[in-house]
Design a protein around this motif. Structure first.
Motif, PDB file in Angstrom:
ATOM      1  N   PHE A   3       0.817  -1.213   0.000  1.00 25.73           N
ATOM      2  CA  PHE A   3       0.000   0.000   0.000  1.00 25.73           C
ATOM      3  C   PHE A   3       0.851   1.263   0.000  1.00 25.73           C
ATOM      4  O   PHE A   3       0.567   2.208  -0.735  1.00 25.73           O
ATOM      5  N   GLY A   4       1.882   1.310   0.846  1.00 22.56           N
ATOM      6  CA  GLY A   4       2.731   2.499   0.937  1.00 22.56           C
ATOM      7  C   GLY A   4       3.358   2.854  -0.395  1.00 22.56           C
ATOM      8  O   GLY A   4       3.409   4.030  -0.776  1.00 22.56           O
ATOM      9  N   SER A   8       2.250   6.125  -2.537  1.00 20.58           N
ATOM     10  CA  SER A   8       3.290   7.090  -2.900  1.00 20.58           C
ATOM     11  C   SER A   8       3.268   7.375  -4.393  1.00 20.58           C
ATOM     12  O   SER A   8       3.315   8.533  -4.822  1.00 20.58           O
ATOM     13  N   LEU A   9       3.188   6.327  -5.193  1.00 24.63           N
ATOM     14  CA  LEU A   9       3.162   6.484  -6.640  1.00 24.63           C
ATOM     15  C   LEU A   9       1.934   7.269  -7.097  1.00 24.63           C
ATOM     16  O   LEU A   9       2.035   8.201  -7.899  1.00 24.63           O
ATOM     17  N   GLN A  10       0.754   6.901  -6.581  1.00 25.73           N
ATOM     18  CA  GLN A  10      -0.484   7.550  -7.009  1.00 25.73           C
ATOM     19  C   GLN A  10      -0.538   9.021  -6.584  1.00 25.73           C
ATOM     20  O   GLN A  10      -0.996   9.879  -7.346  1.00 25.73           O
ATOM     21  N   VAL A  11      -0.059   9.332  -5.376  1.00 23.18           N
ATOM     22  CA  VAL A  11      -0.031  10.724  -4.925  1.00 23.18           C
ATOM     23  C   VAL A  11       0.913  11.534  -5.800  1.00 23.18           C
ATOM     24  O   VAL A  11       0.591  12.650  -6.219  1.00 23.18           O
ATOM     25  N   SER A  17       0.080  15.480 -12.400  1.00 25.63           N
ATOM     26  CA  SER A  17      -0.998  15.715 -13.370  1.00 25.63           C
ATOM     27  C   SER A  17      -1.833  16.930 -12.994  1.00 25.63           C
ATOM     28  O   SER A  17      -2.220  17.726 -13.857  1.00 25.63           O
ATOM     29  N   TYR A  18      -2.117  17.074 -11.719  1.00 25.46           N
ATOM     30  CA  TYR A  18      -2.913  18.199 -11.241  1.00 25.46           C
ATOM     31  C   TYR A  18      -2.212  19.521 -11.552  1.00 25.46           C
ATOM     32  O   TYR A  18      -2.826  20.452 -12.059  1.00 25.46           O
ATOM     33  N   HIS A  19      -0.925  19.607 -11.275  1.00 22.33           N
ATOM     34  CA  HIS A  19      -0.211  20.849 -11.532  1.00 22.33           C
ATOM     35  C   HIS A  19      -0.054  21.115 -13.028  1.00 22.33           C
ATOM     36  O   HIS A  19      -0.113  22.268 -13.457  1.00 22.33           O
ATOM     37  N   GLN A  20       0.108  20.085 -13.835  1.00 24.62           N
ATOM     38  CA  GLN A  20       0.135  20.288 -15.287  1.00 24.62           C
ATOM     39  C   GLN A  20      -1.200  20.865 -15.751  1.00 24.62           C
ATOM     40  O   GLN A  20      -1.249  21.794 -16.553  1.00 24.62           O
ATOM     41  N   TYR A  21      -2.292  20.309 -15.261  1.00 27.31           N
ATOM     42  CA  TYR A  21      -3.637  20.779 -15.583  1.00 27.31           C
ATOM     43  C   TYR A  21      -3.810  22.234 -15.149  1.00 27.31           C
ATOM     44  O   TYR A  21      -4.227  23.093 -15.926  1.00 27.31           O
ATOM     45  N   LEU A 131      -7.019  12.327   2.932  1.00 30.52           N
ATOM     46  CA  LEU A 131      -5.802  13.099   2.659  1.00 30.52           C
ATOM     47  C   LEU A 131      -5.444  14.015   3.827  1.00 30.52           C
ATOM     48  O   LEU A 131      -4.266  14.149   4.178  1.00 30.52           O
ATOM     49  N   LYS A 132      -6.445  14.646   4.434  1.00 33.08           N
ATOM     50  CA  LYS A 132      -6.177  15.504   5.589  1.00 33.08           C
ATOM     51  C   LYS A 132      -5.618  14.682   6.750  1.00 33.08           C
ATOM     52  O   LYS A 132      -4.683  15.121   7.431  1.00 33.08           O
TER      53      LYS A 132
END
Length: 157
Positions: A3-4, A8-11, A17-21, A131-132
């Protein structure tokens, strides 16, 4: 993959991707790397101390000072006397920042309608809650680091 590792990979991929968007929408605005400061200031009704900004965004004071200098030079924030603590300054949004805030709101509305279209509000709420919690737990770990030997013992149990 445990899981870790997967987490880590998905985050990391989601962050990239979020910042590129986001940068596609913000490339005409000269605050694209510091938009979080402006957003956070809106949550504090347009004014906050440098310490508050540092604490909420986990940024070192010296780095925050440079960011505020940059935003001040560009006309998005000003520093004012903090009458509650004369040693510190209040960082305040300027009218120019209002235009950026409107662009950010439009961008986030676009994000919500296009990126979360197959996600229920319960899933979005749970994602934010998780996430929080993870961020809170990581902050605690970073403030009270575990010895490498202790970490190995925890993993083996």
């Amino acid at each position: 993959m445990n899981f870790g590792e997967e987490f880590s990979l998905q985050v990391m991929l989601a962050n990239k991707s979020y910042h590129q968007y986001l940068y596609k929408f913000l490339e005409q605005i000269d605050v694209q790397h510091h938009y979080q400061i402006i957003l956070l200031l809106t949550r504090f009704n347009g004014k906050a101390t440098q310490k508050m900004l540092c604490d909420h965004l986990c940024i070192e004071k010296s780095n925050m000072a440079a960011i505020i200098d940059s935003l001040e030079t560009k006309g998005y924030v000003t520093r004012e006397v903090n009458f509650k603590d004369r040693r510190g300054k209040l960082v305040s949004l300027t009218p120019k920042a209002t235009e950026v805030i409107e662009s950010l709101e439009t961008t986030f509305q676009h994000f919500e309608s296009n990126v979360t279209h197959e996600i229920t509000w319960q899933e979005m709420y749970n994602c934010l809650r998780v996430l929080k919690t993870i961020n809170h737990n990581l902050l605690n770990l970073n403030n009270h680091p575990v010895d490498v030997n202790e970490q190995a013992a925890l993993v083996n149990h």
